[in-house]
Design an enzyme around this catalytic site. Structure first.
Site, PDB file in Angstrom:
ATOM      1  N   ASP A  42     -52.383   0.334   4.714  1.00 47.54           N
ATOM      2  CA  ASP A  42     -52.977  -0.346   3.658  1.00 47.54           C
ATOM      3  C   ASP A  42     -53.730  -1.761   3.751  1.00 47.54           C
ATOM      4  O   ASP A  42     -53.735  -2.155   4.883  1.00 47.54           O
ATOM      5  CB  ASP A  42     -51.629  -0.450   2.786  1.00 47.54           C
ATOM      6  CG  ASP A  42     -50.473  -1.095   3.394  1.00 47.54           C
ATOM      7  OD1 ASP A  42     -50.675  -1.720   4.306  1.00 47.54           O
ATOM      8  OD2 ASP A  42     -49.419  -1.065   2.715  1.00 47.54           O
ATOM      9  N   ASP A  90     -38.610  -2.125  -3.088  1.00 47.56           N
ATOM     10  CA  ASP A  90     -38.397  -1.098  -4.113  1.00 47.56           C
ATOM     11  C   ASP A  90     -38.596   0.444  -3.637  1.00 47.56           C
ATOM     12  O   ASP A  90     -38.600   1.191  -4.462  1.00 47.56           O
ATOM     13  CB  ASP A  90     -39.337  -1.480  -5.201  1.00 47.56           C
ATOM     14  CG  ASP A  90     -40.817  -1.572  -4.705  1.00 47.56           C
ATOM     15  OD1 ASP A  90     -40.882  -1.103  -3.492  1.00 47.56           O
ATOM     16  OD2 ASP A  90     -41.741  -1.612  -5.388  1.00 47.56           O
ATOM     17  N   HIS A 118     -41.104   1.266  -1.482  1.00 46.29           N
ATOM     18  CA  HIS A 118     -42.362   1.802  -1.341  1.00 46.29           C
ATOM     19  C   HIS A 118     -42.655   1.898   0.303  1.00 46.29           C
ATOM     20  O   HIS A 118     -41.841   1.278   1.151  1.00 46.29           O
ATOM     21  CB  HIS A 118     -43.220   0.789  -1.856  1.00 46.29           C
ATOM     22  CG  HIS A 118     -43.634  -0.616  -1.513  1.00 46.29           C
ATOM     23  ND1 HIS A 118     -43.547  -1.764  -2.069  1.00 46.29           N
ATOM     24  CD2 HIS A 118     -43.593  -0.907   0.106  1.00 46.29           C
ATOM     25  CE1 HIS A 118     -43.575  -2.779  -1.261  1.00 46.29           C
ATOM     26  NE2 HIS A 118     -44.102  -2.180  -0.127  1.00 46.29           N
ATOM     27  N   GLU A 150     -45.918   2.571  -4.620  1.00 50.29           N
ATOM     28  CA  GLU A 150     -44.928   1.930  -5.342  1.00 50.29           C
ATOM     29  C   GLU A 150     -44.262   3.205  -6.130  1.00 50.29           C
ATOM     30  O   GLU A 150     -44.707   4.228  -6.274  1.00 50.29           O
ATOM     31  CB  GLU A 150     -45.622   1.218  -6.368  1.00 50.29           C
ATOM     32  CG  GLU A 150     -46.129  -0.122  -5.772  1.00 50.29           C
ATOM     33  CD  GLU A 150     -45.335  -1.235  -5.572  1.00 50.29           C
ATOM     34  OE1 GLU A 150     -44.228  -0.994  -5.127  1.00 50.29           O
ATOM     35  OE2 GLU A 150     -45.840  -2.527  -5.448  1.00 50.29           O
TER      36      GLU A 150
HETATM   37  C1  GLP Z   1     -45.550  -4.594   2.209  1.00 50.05           C
HETATM   38  C2  GLP Z   1     -46.500  -3.495   2.816  1.00 50.05           C
HETATM   39  C3  GLP Z   1     -45.673  -2.510   3.582  1.00 50.05           C
HETATM   40  C4  GLP Z   1     -44.422  -3.134   4.388  1.00 50.05           C
HETATM   41  C5  GLP Z   1     -43.469  -3.458   3.322  1.00 50.05           C
HETATM   42  C6  GLP Z   1     -42.286  -4.294   3.508  1.00 50.05           C
HETATM   43  O1  GLP Z   1     -45.969  -4.785   0.893  1.00 50.05           O
HETATM   44  N1  GLP Z   1     -47.456  -3.059   1.940  1.00 50.05           N
HETATM   45  O2  GLP Z   1     -46.528  -1.782   4.475  1.00 50.05           O
HETATM   46  O3  GLP Z   1     -44.011  -2.091   5.192  1.00 50.05           O
HETATM   47  O4  GLP Z   1     -44.286  -4.259   2.218  1.00 50.05           O
HETATM   48  O5  GLP Z   1     -42.791  -5.484   4.211  1.00 50.05           O
HETATM   49  P1  GLP Z   1     -41.568  -6.239   5.287  1.00 50.05           P
HETATM   50  O6  GLP Z   1     -41.551  -5.541   6.478  1.00 50.05           O
HETATM   51  O7  GLP Z   1     -42.427  -7.751   5.137  1.00 50.05           O
HETATM   52  O8  GLP Z   1     -40.544  -6.514   4.418  1.00 50.05           O
END
Ligand code: GLP
Length: 237
Positions: A67, A136, A138, A143
């Site tokens: 992403d 959440d 995702h 989402e």
């Molecule tokens: C972000 C990214 C995801 C990531 C997730 C967890 O928003 N878009 O690809 O895996 O949230 O992030 P973190 O590892 O900082 O908790």
């Protein structure tokens, strides 16, 4: 899903890097799906170390990231392009033209997203997809409510995701409201999936992902339907 639990984040990160390294060694031209966020930072550190010691080459690797924020240019330190350069690409021998991230150019998203999908397909699909988990549920920026057959596309970010990611920006107003993400359908076509989940704050959502109902309201729960998922976590469930 095959779950491995570790005592520390460092152990989790080493195991994740070992799995990626194995994938790079078993195939001449591996296609890797990569994730950003704080969770895989330790894995990238380990991969840089392996490369630095001469035990791992990225010369024949092709990468596709999950992403990118809409409207955040690659030079911007908050972009996922920048994150990937800092954490991995600038430090290893991967050819620049083997690196793929969704374009932040949301105005041309229709073309860009189809192009991204076509390129993944032309290269034979993703061998190993690394995923983090949002609070959440995702995956990528899919989402809650995202269709299980969704493809790479522009999406609106949930307010809770913007809040969770505000720590990477000066303030919440700077966090984009939109992003481009690989779809859940795209992710599910990867031959192997490696889900990394770190920290007690994600204990509840991880339980729901692993053992709860498979529902669009918990996007990562769809992984229960995938034949080859390894979950690495430091959460004692
Ligand atoms: C972000 C990214 C995801 C990531 C997730 C967890 O928003 N878009 O690809 O895996 O949230 O992030 P973190 O590892 O900082 O908790």
């Amino acid at each position: 899903m095959h779950v491995q639990t570790f005592d520390t984040y460092d152990e989790l990160s080493r195991a994740a890097a070992d799995m990626v390294a194995d994938q790079l060694r078993v195939k001449a031209d591996p296609v890797l799906g990569l994730a950003t966020g704080s969770t895989p930072e330790g894995m990238y550190t380990e991969l840089r170390l392996m490369h630095g010691s001469g035990s791992l080459s990225f010369k024949n690797v092709i990468t596709f990231n999950l992403d990118e924020y809409a409207g955040i240019l690659p030079e911007n330190p908050q972009s996922y392009h920048y994150y990937m350069n800092q954490n991995l690409f600038d430090h290893v021998d991967i050819p620049r033209d083997a690196i793929n991230l969704p374009s932040a150019d949301i105005d041309n998203a229709l073309f860009g997203c189809q192009n991204y999908e076509d390129k993944i397909a032309e290269l034979g699909g993703i061998d190993l997809q690394v995923l983090g988990l949002g609070l959440d549920g995702h995956i990528g920026f899919n989402e809650p409510g995202s269709a299980f057959d969704s493809r790479t596309r522009p999406v609106e970010l949930d307010e809770s995701t913007r809040q969770a990611n505000a720590r990477f920006f000066d303030n919440i107003d700077q966090v984009p409201t939109q992003a481009i993400t690989m779809g859940i359908g795209t992710i599910m076509e990867a031959r192997k999936i490696l889900l990394l989940v770190n920290g007690e704050a994600k204990a509840d959502i991880l339980r729901r992902v692993l053992h709860g109902e498979i529902t669009k309201q918990v996007p990562a729960s769809v992984l229960q339907n995938h034949p080859d998922v390894t979950v690495l976590t430091d959460i004692k469930l």
